[in-house]
Design a protein around this motif. Sequence first.
Motif, PDB file in Angstrom:
ATOM      1  N   THR A  32      73.359  34.391  48.471  1.00 59.00           N
ATOM      2  CA  THR A  32      74.165  33.244  48.066  1.00 59.00           C
ATOM      3  C   THR A  32      74.323  33.239  46.554  1.00 59.00           C
ATOM      4  OG1 THR A  32      72.332  31.710  47.700  1.00 59.00           O
ATOM      5  CG2 THR A  32      73.150  31.906  49.943  1.00 59.00           C
ATOM      6  N   ILE A  36      76.462  21.283  39.950  1.00 59.69           N
ATOM      7  CA  ILE A  36      76.940  22.654  40.110  1.00 59.69           C
ATOM      8  C   ILE A  36      78.464  22.632  40.210  1.00 59.69           C
ATOM      9  CG2 ILE A  36      74.813  23.469  41.188  1.00 59.69           C
ATOM     10  CD1 ILE A  36      76.220  23.380  43.873  1.00 59.69           C
ATOM     11  N   SER A  59      79.916  27.451  44.633  1.00 59.13           N
ATOM     12  CA  SER A  59      78.896  28.194  45.360  1.00 59.13           C
ATOM     13  C   SER A  59      79.572  29.148  46.336  1.00 59.13           C
ATOM     14  CB  SER A  59      77.962  27.252  46.105  1.00 59.13           C
ATOM     15  OG  SER A  59      78.684  26.482  47.044  1.00 59.13           O
ATOM     16  N   TRP A  60      78.814  30.148  46.788  1.00 60.00           N
ATOM     17  CA  TRP A  60      79.324  31.110  47.753  1.00 60.00           C
ATOM     18  C   TRP A  60      78.162  31.645  48.571  1.00 60.00           C
ATOM     19  CZ3 TRP A  60      76.997  35.799  47.253  1.00 60.00           C
ATOM     20  CH2 TRP A  60      76.482  36.127  46.012  1.00 60.00           C
ATOM     21  N   VAL A  67      75.486  30.473  43.018  1.00 58.00           N
ATOM     22  CA  VAL A  67      75.824  29.148  42.489  1.00 58.00           C
ATOM     23  C   VAL A  67      76.329  29.329  41.065  1.00 58.00           C
ATOM     24  CG1 VAL A  67      74.871  26.920  41.774  1.00 58.00           C
ATOM     25  CG2 VAL A  67      74.145  27.944  43.916  1.00 58.00           C
ATOM     26  N   THR A  68      77.336  28.550  40.724  1.00 61.35           N
ATOM     27  CA  THR A  68      77.884  28.536  39.372  1.00 61.35           C
ATOM     28  C   THR A  68      77.734  27.129  38.813  1.00 61.35           C
ATOM     29  OG1 THR A  68      79.517  30.189  40.009  1.00 61.35           O
ATOM     30  CG2 THR A  68      79.948  28.975  37.988  1.00 61.35           C
ATOM     31  N   ARG A  69      77.307  27.057  37.554  1.00 67.56           N
ATOM     32  CA  ARG A  69      77.188  25.759  36.881  1.00 67.56           C
ATOM     33  C   ARG A  69      77.554  25.913  35.415  1.00 67.56           C
ATOM     34  NH1 ARG A  69      70.933  24.721  37.388  1.00 67.56           N
ATOM     35  NH2 ARG A  69      71.852  23.141  38.656  1.00 67.56           N
ATOM     36  N   LEU A  86      73.391  27.531  52.735  1.00 65.86           N
ATOM     37  CA  LEU A  86      74.090  27.182  51.502  1.00 65.86           C
ATOM     38  C   LEU A  86      73.778  25.742  51.095  1.00 65.86           C
ATOM     39  CD1 LEU A  86      75.921  28.248  49.313  1.00 65.86           C
ATOM     40  CD2 LEU A  86      77.882  27.530  50.668  1.00 65.86           C
ATOM     41  N   GLN A 108      75.786  31.689  36.096  1.00 66.47           N
ATOM     42  CA  GLN A 108      75.917  32.103  37.487  1.00 66.47           C
ATOM     43  C   GLN A 108      74.573  32.627  37.969  1.00 66.47           C
ATOM     44  OE1 GLN A 108      79.105  34.965  37.445  1.00 66.47           O
ATOM     45  NE2 GLN A 108      80.637  33.372  37.790  1.00 66.47           N
ATOM     46  N   LYS A 134      72.193  24.731  47.455  1.00 65.60           N
ATOM     47  CA  LYS A 134      72.873  23.762  46.602  1.00 65.60           C
ATOM     48  C   LYS A 134      71.984  22.562  46.306  1.00 65.60           C
ATOM     49  CE  LYS A 134      77.220  22.945  47.675  1.00 65.60           C
ATOM     50  NZ  LYS A 134      78.446  22.754  48.472  1.00 65.60           N
ATOM     51  N   GLU A 152      72.356  34.186  41.527  1.00 66.44           N
ATOM     52  CA  GLU A 152      72.343  34.723  42.875  1.00 66.44           C
ATOM     53  C   GLU A 152      70.997  34.353  43.477  1.00 66.44           C
ATOM     54  OE1 GLU A 152      73.492  38.910  44.782  1.00 66.44           O
ATOM     55  OE2 GLU A 152      71.672  38.988  43.571  1.00 66.44           O
TER      56      GLU A 152
END
Length: 104
Positions: free
Chosen positions: A72, A48, A51-52, A74-76, A35, A84, A39, A86
């Motif tokens: 994984t 960002i 994240s997950w 990420v959102t921004r 992760l 979003q 990132k 993946e």
Amino acid sequence: MKWRNLIIGAGIGIAAVYLFKNKLASSYLSSEKVLQIVKKEFKKKGPIDGSWIYTVPEEYTVGETTHKIYRTGVTRTVENQLEQYEALVEAETGTLLEINRIAQ
């Protein structure tokens, strides 16, 4: 004396199996490390928001090659729009295999 040798041999065998098992299990990068890699790559293009990561590696096939991957996300926010993504990351090396924008 023979029982003592048997017990010592069994103890050494159990220890060897334990160490070998731990070595095999640690061939994958930790999900936290993966992760961090994702990132870091996304931060090169801007901040960002979140994240997950799924912490259990899964099998993923590209062509005829099968990889163990972490999935994984990420959102921004870009120009007041939520984006979003993946990302699929190879579990042993941390190589980004694929990045997909998730439709809104």
